[in-house]
Design a protein around this motif. Structure first.
Motif, mmCIF file in Angstrom:
data_model
loop_
_atom_site.group_PDB
_atom_site.id
_atom_site.type_symbol
_atom_site.label_atom_id
_atom_site.label_comp_id
_atom_site.label_asym_id
_atom_site.label_seq_id
_atom_site.Cartn_x
_atom_site.Cartn_y
_atom_site.Cartn_z
ATOM 1 N N ALA A 14 46.472 -23.554 -59.973
ATOM 2 C CA ALA A 14 45.202 -23.784 -59.673
ATOM 3 C C ALA A 14 44.814 -25.546 -59.245
ATOM 4 O O ALA A 14 44.337 -25.581 -58.483
ATOM 5 N N ARG A 52 30.097 -25.412 -55.466
ATOM 6 C CA ARG A 52 30.728 -24.614 -54.328
ATOM 7 C C ARG A 52 29.706 -23.434 -53.831
ATOM 8 O O ARG A 52 29.593 -23.349 -52.702
ATOM 9 N N LEU B 33 37.266 -29.123 -51.856
ATOM 10 C CA LEU B 33 36.877 -27.804 -52.168
ATOM 11 C C LEU B 33 35.874 -27.436 -51.371
ATOM 12 O O LEU B 33 35.683 -26.023 -51.030
ATOM 13 N N ILE B 34 34.732 -28.364 -51.160
ATOM 14 C CA ILE B 34 33.746 -27.937 -49.980
ATOM 15 C C ILE B 34 34.141 -27.152 -48.676
ATOM 16 O O ILE B 34 33.589 -26.303 -48.413
ATOM 17 N N GLN B 36 36.873 -25.864 -48.319
ATOM 18 C CA GLN B 36 37.728 -24.462 -48.357
ATOM 19 C C GLN B 36 36.855 -23.130 -48.780
ATOM 20 O O GLN B 36 35.610 -23.319 -48.908
ATOM 21 N N ASP B 37 37.462 -22.148 -48.565
ATOM 22 C CA ASP B 37 36.808 -20.964 -48.846
ATOM 23 C C ASP B 37 36.037 -20.864 -50.105
ATOM 24 O O ASP B 37 36.641 -21.439 -51.066
ATOM 25 N N LYS B 38 35.082 -20.225 -50.433
ATOM 26 C CA LYS B 38 34.386 -20.010 -51.907
ATOM 27 C C LYS B 38 35.150 -19.668 -52.726
ATOM 28 O O LYS B 38 35.190 -19.900 -54.047
ATOM 29 N N ILE B 40 38.489 -19.677 -53.153
ATOM 30 C CA ILE B 40 39.466 -20.810 -53.971
ATOM 31 C C ILE B 40 38.721 -21.422 -54.977
ATOM 32 O O ILE B 40 39.431 -21.377 -55.873
ATOM 33 N N THR B 41 37.524 -21.764 -54.874
ATOM 34 C CA THR B 41 37.018 -22.384 -56.003
ATOM 35 C C THR B 41 36.841 -21.611 -56.987
ATOM 36 O O THR B 41 36.962 -22.086 -58.374
ATOM 37 N N THR B 42 36.349 -20.237 -56.933
ATOM 38 C CA THR B 42 36.159 -19.609 -57.801
ATOM 39 C C THR B 42 37.520 -19.196 -58.646
ATOM 40 O O THR B 42 37.505 -19.189 -60.109
ATOM 41 N N ASN B 43 38.297 -18.936 -58.023
ATOM 42 C CA ASN B 43 39.638 -18.613 -58.422
ATOM 43 C C ASN B 43 40.290 -19.756 -59.280
ATOM 44 O O ASN B 43 40.798 -19.782 -60.443
ATOM 45 N N PHE B 44 39.973 -20.927 -58.709
ATOM 46 C CA PHE B 44 40.293 -22.285 -59.504
ATOM 47 C C PHE B 44 39.592 -22.292 -60.672
ATOM 48 O O PHE B 44 40.193 -22.373 -61.974
ATOM 49 N N ALA B 45 38.385 -22.131 -60.602
ATOM 50 C CA ALA B 45 37.525 -22.315 -62.076
ATOM 51 C C ALA B 45 38.010 -21.213 -62.968
ATOM 52 O O ALA B 45 37.894 -21.389 -64.196
ATOM 53 N N ALA B 47 40.816 -19.587 -63.138
ATOM 54 C CA ALA B 47 42.145 -19.930 -64.191
ATOM 55 C C ALA B 47 42.240 -20.667 -64.998
ATOM 56 O O ALA B 47 42.663 -20.537 -66.177
ATOM 57 N N ILE B 48 41.216 -21.799 -64.892
ATOM 58 C CA ILE B 48 41.155 -22.825 -65.979
ATOM 59 C C ILE B 48 40.423 -22.187 -67.141
ATOM 60 O O ILE B 48 40.811 -22.651 -68.165
ATOM 61 N N THR B 49 39.174 -21.699 -66.910
ATOM 62 C CA THR B 49 38.309 -21.089 -68.031
ATOM 63 C C THR B 49 39.459 -20.087 -68.835
ATOM 64 O O THR B 49 39.226 -20.200 -69.999
ATOM 65 N N ASN B 50 40.191 -19.241 -68.024
ATOM 66 C CA ASN B 50 40.566 -18.254 -68.808
ATOM 67 C C ASN B 50 41.748 -18.885 -69.727
ATOM 68 O O ASN B 50 42.090 -18.169 -70.722
#
Lengths: 201, 201
Positions: A14, A52, B33-34, B36-38, B40-45, B47-50
């Protein structure tokens, strides 16, 4: 790299999508977060998702904004008769940081570049021309990069404005403040001699 | 820096807590990130929280793990009679990447350092001694940094093992493969002469 953990691997991947962050840096960031409180990671993820999801583009000047119209466009104390034309939102931040400018902005979203296939219709030019005509604008300041593409863009916009009563100016170009003459490139130096200004005694 | 957006400011500050990332880099990442597609940011966040929510420490070797026991400790094909002692989890990744080692690990969590106030009780040493005695370990390989603190730690652990029937070894130290002798530091070069090995003809 052998992570021996699916969770770590996903988090590293990520981070590694971000520009300038490779797998090794991504791992360093992930290991940093592991050793911090869980809340720090949650707040980090929330701030980014929230940004975002809710960030908008100002419908007037195309700056990034928390609302439909940005807080520069809605600020009543700013001079609405001057528009500073910039390539991107980072240029607005740079100019705002100087504290020298109190007018409006217009973000083009790039410059005309035939090599990269970017024509005038790909940029926010028609909306700029419309603003100039409807908002009684007196001056348009072109704060565009001093490159061939930038100059082409300025030339194109000024051509569209020949029949419109508005002053068009560009930001001053020349040797940088604090720079030494011998290190200035020759195009800049040549231009700064041609465009010399009278010294105020 | 003047962001003219609360959302951007919060996201920049979130990124800027990470090591080696200042406000300018943070802004670059946010602006990336702005654009990119929304998702991508959701998946990024996510993955890290998980990762941060579910990551565990292996209760046997203190490696990071998705489960209570890490997948090196549960792997039946690995040699359970050899333990490689390392400072941190990144050392495990580095050794695993070589593909040379098929035994178990034990993460100390640092080295003994009186200056930084780290004593033997702050490290996972007692659990290591217990593992050595209960798991019929035949060899303990010390893969600890060749520093004064590292050597102190090796000395301390080997002292604790004087009455235990187990071989203790350290990873080989000397000039690096592909390195040139004239650039090797003098301590390394001196040690590599003292610890010279017979050449196999």
């Amino acid at each position: 790299m052998n992570f021996s953990s699916k969770l770590i691997e996903e988090a590293v991947e990520a981070f590694a999508i971000l520009p300038g962050i490779g797998k090794k840096t991504a791992l360093r960031l992930v290991l940093y977060l592991i050793h911090q409180d869980k809340d720090i990671t949650t707040n980090f993820a929330n701030a980014i998702t929230n940004m975002r999801q809710h960030i908008k583009q100002c419908s007037n000047c195309f700056n990034i904004s928390d609302d439909t119209i940005c807080n520069i466009c809605t600020n009543p104390s700013r001079d609405k008769q001057t528009i500073c034309v910039v390539e991107g939102i980072r240029d607005i931040m740079a100019i705002e940081d100087t504290g020298q400018y109190k007018g409006m902005y217009h973000v083009l979203g790039g410059v005309i570049s035939p090599i990269e296939g970017i024509g005038p219709s790909d940029l926010n030019i028609s909306s700029l021309l419309q603003r100039i005509q409807t908002e009684q604008v007196k001056e348009v300041i072109m704060a565009i990069s001093p490159t061939i593409e930038g100059d082409t863009t300025i030339f194109y916009i000024s051509k569209q404005l020949t029949d419109v009563e508005v002053n068009v100016s560009t930001i001053a170009r020349g040797v940088a403040f604090g720079g030494e003459l011998e290190y200035a490139d020759e195009v800049t130096l040549a231009r700064s001699i041609v465009a010399r200004v009278p010294y105020k005694k």
